[in-house]
Write a protein that holds these residues in place. Structure first.
Motif, PDB file in Angstrom:
ATOM      1  N   PHE A 100       0.868  -1.278   0.056  1.00 57.41           N
ATOM      2  CA  PHE A 100       0.069  -0.195   0.027  1.00 57.41           C
ATOM      3  C   PHE A 100       0.829   1.404   0.197  1.00 57.41           C
ATOM      4  N   ASP A 122      -2.694  -4.358  -2.627  1.00 57.67           N
ATOM      5  CA  ASP A 122      -3.082  -3.874  -1.382  1.00 57.67           C
ATOM      6  C   ASP A 122      -3.556  -2.718  -1.202  1.00 57.67           C
ATOM      7  N   MET A 123      -4.082  -2.099  -2.523  1.00 63.65           N
ATOM      8  CA  MET A 123      -4.431  -0.612  -2.435  1.00 63.65           C
ATOM      9  C   MET A 123      -5.035  -0.353  -3.829  1.00 63.65           C
ATOM     10  N   MET A 163       2.193  -3.281  11.287  1.00 59.35           N
ATOM     11  CA  MET A 163       1.918  -1.811  11.581  1.00 59.35           C
ATOM     12  C   MET A 163       0.365  -1.579  11.748  1.00 59.35           C
ATOM     13  N   ASP A 164       0.045  -0.965  12.726  1.00 55.84           N
ATOM     14  CA  ASP A 164      -1.459  -0.616  13.114  1.00 55.84           C
ATOM     15  C   ASP A 164      -2.192   0.253  12.121  1.00 55.84           C
ATOM     16  N   ILE A 165      -2.518  -0.475  11.105  1.00 55.07           N
ATOM     17  CA  ILE A 165      -3.340   0.339   9.967  1.00 55.07           C
ATOM     18  C   ILE A 165      -4.539  -0.473   9.850  1.00 55.07           C
ATOM     19  N   PRO A 166      -5.707   0.138   9.169  1.00 54.83           N
ATOM     20  CA  PRO A 166      -6.863  -0.472   8.633  1.00 54.83           C
ATOM     21  C   PRO A 166      -6.644  -1.964   8.189  1.00 54.83           C
ATOM     22  N   LEU A 167      -5.860  -2.004   7.264  1.00 55.55           N
ATOM     23  CA  LEU A 167      -5.623  -3.243   6.657  1.00 55.55           C
ATOM     24  C   LEU A 167      -5.358  -4.435   7.703  1.00 55.55           C
ATOM     25  N   SER A 195       3.582   1.522  14.910  1.00 51.57           N
ATOM     26  CA  SER A 195       2.599   2.351  13.979  1.00 51.57           C
ATOM     27  C   SER A 195       3.343   2.868  12.918  1.00 51.57           C
ATOM     28  N   THR A 196       4.736   2.456  12.911  1.00 46.83           N
ATOM     29  CA  THR A 196       5.303   2.901  11.514  1.00 46.83           C
ATOM     30  C   THR A 196       5.760   1.564  10.733  1.00 46.83           C
ATOM     31  N   MET A 334     -12.407  -2.839   7.128  1.00 48.38           N
ATOM     32  CA  MET A 334     -12.443  -1.557   6.222  1.00 48.38           C
ATOM     33  C   MET A 334     -13.596  -1.008   5.735  1.00 48.38           C
TER      34      MET A 334
ATOM     35  N   VAL B 159       6.590   9.862  14.859  1.00 53.95           N
ATOM     36  CA  VAL B 159       5.646   8.760  14.718  1.00 53.95           C
ATOM     37  C   VAL B 159       4.261   9.253  15.400  1.00 53.95           C
ATOM     38  N   VAL B 163       1.116   9.881  13.094  1.00 53.52           N
ATOM     39  CA  VAL B 163       0.107   8.867  13.099  1.00 53.52           C
ATOM     40  C   VAL B 163      -1.171   9.488  13.624  1.00 53.52           C
ATOM     41  N   ARG B 167      -1.776  12.705   9.952  1.00 50.84           N
ATOM     42  CA  ARG B 167      -2.010  11.872   8.961  1.00 50.84           C
ATOM     43  C   ARG B 167      -3.337  12.195   8.177  1.00 50.84           C
ATOM     44  N   MET B 172      -3.596   5.027   4.564  1.00 48.48           N
ATOM     45  CA  MET B 172      -2.918   3.913   5.448  1.00 48.48           C
ATOM     46  C   MET B 172      -1.546   4.210   6.011  1.00 48.48           C
ATOM     47  N   SER B 173      -0.884   4.942   4.934  1.00 47.93           N
ATOM     48  CA  SER B 173       0.655   5.304   5.218  1.00 47.93           C
ATOM     49  C   SER B 173       0.385   6.538   6.107  1.00 47.93           C
ATOM     50  N   PRO B 174       1.569   6.561   6.979  1.00 45.02           N
ATOM     51  CA  PRO B 174       1.513   7.692   7.931  1.00 45.02           C
ATOM     52  C   PRO B 174       2.046   9.015   7.099  1.00 45.02           C
ATOM     53  N   MET B 280       7.015   9.817   6.649  1.00 46.75           N
ATOM     54  CA  MET B 280       7.674   9.264   7.400  1.00 46.75           C
ATOM     55  C   MET B 280       9.031   8.779   6.984  1.00 46.75           C
TER      56      MET B 280
END
Lengths: 349, 366
Positions: A100, A122-123, A163-167, A195-196, A334, B159, B163, B167, B172-174, B280
């Motif tokens: 993504f 994925d996107m 990584m904490d993302i919706p996916l 989260s990164t 999602m 971060v 985040v 964002r 989904m990407s920061p 990031m």
């Protein structure tokens, strides 16, 4: 004299033209595509997501067609776009972008090279020369959730996300629904590594999270965390508990304690994009691959054969058939960014 | 030429060149071992970095970042301070730039946006260096330790900011949303079109001129101002500087702020110049690269510009190498940088005794 000379010239150039067009015709018939792939910054040997593209896409395509796929591993965000544009400029296509995080790079490269075919995994990127392939990870995760709940003796199962993302929450949510479908009283422990992007490649932290989940009672832990998963499987093996792999079939990594893997066929998706390019029927647009399309699945091989009883296998395949038939609808995180109590699922067993 | 000037030139010119050549020789040996023709590799690298406009654009674009961080390290180094925190200062400087840009009305003219975004970078970079500087000056905590710790703090803070605060919703990407178009620094290829030259597209933007401008400022500051004198005096001997009426503690604060401010400008090139949003890890590697650039450039702006160019060549040419040759992975580029840092930094005086013996022997009195 003049006329005849002119005529001769015309005749000859005409002949040349004919010969030229014939040559051209031949070359277009023989024209080969120049497929390419740009991996995520995690690199192609992450034993998971990117590696699935390499092993089941790049290597397989080379073996089947003899065509080499140009591979790029960008090191920073500038190089993502740079390599996409450079591939396009050199006439490569279809170009597959893995992950993504490639979305903004694809967007600008696809606008700059409107005749080049791009595929992003994925996107979704809505441009006329971009094919977006996404997966119904919730469906595959539902299956391994059922399996985890059947295997668990403690009534507690774990989930370690990258990584904490919706996916990734979509993975977690599908897993939770599957586990609860099997055992309504099951407890599900969930942790995200970070989260990164670094959270995709932090096996140490993955191992720590797994240990703490196991200490809290979990005896099956599902990792959806890219390279971080290596630490999860190791910790589970060290403590004699079970782990579930992701993306690639990772059963071989800790044979004996890998319960199964939630396979996401990103390799096949890349392969299909190149194959379509070769056959001349590549299409832009949006594809969502679930259990029905074979985009996601659970893995059963010689490494986990002994862990999965006949009853478990029958049960999971039964659930799989029900999802494909539409009897079970797995809620997609999602779609509304919540993991609400799944609708239409009968919790009684 | 008397012996002192000869030694000066040996230190400034001959040794760095020898060191770089040694690093290249070592790289060539590695290439032979992994089965790559080093001549072909060198050709690809140089062509990729200089051979066509787009490649040259990328080279200069990367070099711009290294000029900023190289100058930052050099300013601190001239005052005897080893600023390892360029990485964090660059990151936070970018945050300052982004926050100022988002605070200004999007329809404001570019003539307001450009200086404001530069000021944002300078200010936040300086503030991020101020705390370690204060701790060094008044509390005796060593600047190397505190600045490196501040890199981790910067990373965690960013971060959080990316985040949770910046964002773009639904992404989904920061990454933040795009900066307003008025704030974008003009690309060199766009400018040249206005003047009638058509150039290939590359991320090279006017930040390069900002970097060169600051190189001149640093040169004037260190060697032609009273502050620069106090700074160098503190660096050479802070005890002695006190007797010249210099207050070393104040100098430490001021120097570190200037140093951090310069590092904070990386965001100008990366974010305002090219990405047009804050992302990031845009700063990744430039802060530490700046240390090597300053070492190679002997802490002088001219040397830094040349060394930054070399690092730009390695970044762009190295990417080209990984692109063209399938048996070279991206990690080879890191190996090459490592060798250059090893020979130019750690082993910088390895050849000195021999070179001095050969070129500037001690004259025996007749």
């Amino acid at each position: 004299m003049k006329y005849t000379l002119l005529g001769k010239v015309i005749k000859q150039s005409g002949l040349l033209l004919v010969a030229g067009s014939m040559l051209l015709g031949v070359t277009t018939l023989q024209a080969e595509i120049k497929p390419a792939v740009v991996y995520d910054t995690a690199g192609k040997f992450d034993k998971s997501f990117n590696e699935a593209v390499f092993r089941n896409g790049v290597l397989k395509f080379k073996a089947d067609t003899g065509i080499r796929v140009t591979e790029i591993e960008p090191t920073n965000s500038t190089q993502r776009e740079q390599s996409l544009k450079k591939l396009a400029k050199r006439g490569h296509g279809p170009i597959v972008a893995v992950g993504f995080s490639m979305a903004s790079a694809i967007e600008s490269a696809a606008k700059a090279y409107p005749d080049t075919h791009f595929t992003i995994i994925d996107m979704v990127v809505g441009l006329p020369n971009v094919q977006s392939v996404v997966f119904k990870e919730h469906e595959g995760s539902f299956l391994v959730g059922v399996l985890a709940a059947m295997k668990s003796e403690t009534g507690v199962v774990g989930f370690v996300g990258g990584m904490d993302i919706p996916l990734i929450r979509r993975f977690a949510c599908g897993y939770e629904q599957g586990a609860k479908y099997q055992n309504n009283n099951i407890e599900i422990l969930q942790n995200m590594t970070g989260s990164t992007g670094a959270a995709w490649n932090n096996p140490t932290k993955g191992g720590e999270l797994t240990r703490s989940q196991i200490e809290a009672g979990a005896d099956v832990v599902y990792a959806a965390a890219g390279g971080t998963g290596i630490g999860v499987y190791q910790a589970a093996a060290d403590l004699g508990k079970y782990a579930i792999g992701v993306d690639s079939n990772q059963n071989y990594m800790q044979p004996g304690t890998m319960l199964t893997s939630m396979v996401k066929r990103v390799g096949d998706a890349s392969y299909n994009s190149w194959q379509a390019g070769l056959d001349g029927n590549w299409k832009a647009g949006f594809q969502a691959l679930g259990l029905a399309e074979g985009g996601v699945d659970w893995a059963l091989d010689e490494h986990n054969r002994e862990l999965v009883t006949a009853a478990m296998e029958a049960r999971v395949n039964d659930v799989k058939a029900k999802i494909i038939a539409g009897d079970i609808t797995v809620h997609d995180y999602m779609s509304d960014n919540t993991c609400a109590a799944p609708q239409g699922i009968n919790f009684s067993n | 030429m008397n012996r002192d000037t000869r030694i000066n030139w040996i230190n400034r010119l001959i040794l760095p060149v020898l060191n770089v050549l040694t690093a290249f020789a070592a790289t060539a040996i590695i290439f032979v071992i992994i089965g790559v023709d080093p001549i072909e590799a060198a050709e690809i690298l140089l062509y990729g970095a200089f051979g066509y406009q787009e490649g040259l654009g990328y080279t200069l674009y990367y070099a711009t970042n290294f000029i900023f961080t190289g100058l930052a390290v050099a300013v601190a180094f001239n005052a005897g301070l080893f600023n390892i925190g360029g990485e964090g200062q660059a990151y936070i400087g970018g945050l300052g730039t982004a926050l100022i840009i988002f605070a200004i009305d999007p329809n404001t003219s570019a003539w307001i946006f450009i200086p404001a975004s530069i000021l944002g970078g300078l200010l936040f970079g300086a503030l991020w260096a101020l705390v370690p500087a204060y701790l060094q000056a008044y509390r005796g905590s060593h600047i190397v330790i505190t600045t490196i710790m501040f890199n981790f703090l910067a990373s965690s803070l960013m971060v959080y900011m990316l985040v949770n605060v910046l964002r773009e919703p639904g992404n989904m990407s920061p990454e933040s949303q795009l900066f307003p178009q008025n704030s974008w620094f003009p690309f060199i290829h766009d400018l040249s079109t206005n003047f009638g030259f058509v150039m290939e597209e590359s991320p090279l933007n006017v930040s390069l001129f900002v970097a060169l401008f600051f190189a001149v400022i640093v040169w004037i500051l260190i060697w032609h101002t009273r502050l620069g004198y106090s700074l160098r005096a503190t660096g050479l001997n802070s005890e002695a500087a006190i007797y010249a009426g210099i207050k070393p503690k104040r100098i430490i604060l001021i120097t570190m702020c200037i140093s951090g401010a310069l590092a904070g400008l990386v965001g100008i090139n990366e974010l305002v110049g090219y990405q047009h949003r804050i992302i990031m890890d845009f700063h990744f590697g430039y802060g530490f690269g700046g240390i090597a650039v300053a070492l190679m450039g002997r802490n002088h702006p001219i040397g830094i510009i040349i060394a930054a160019l070399l690092f730009g060549v390695l970044y762009q040419g190295g990417a080209e190498l990984a692109f063209e040759l399938s048996n070279i992975s991206r990690d080879i580029v890191v190996v090459m940088q490592g060798l250059i840092i090893l020979f130019c930094g750690a082993l910088q005086y390895m050849y000195k005794p021999w070179v001095i013996n050969a070129l500037a022997p001690i004259q025996k009195e007749s």
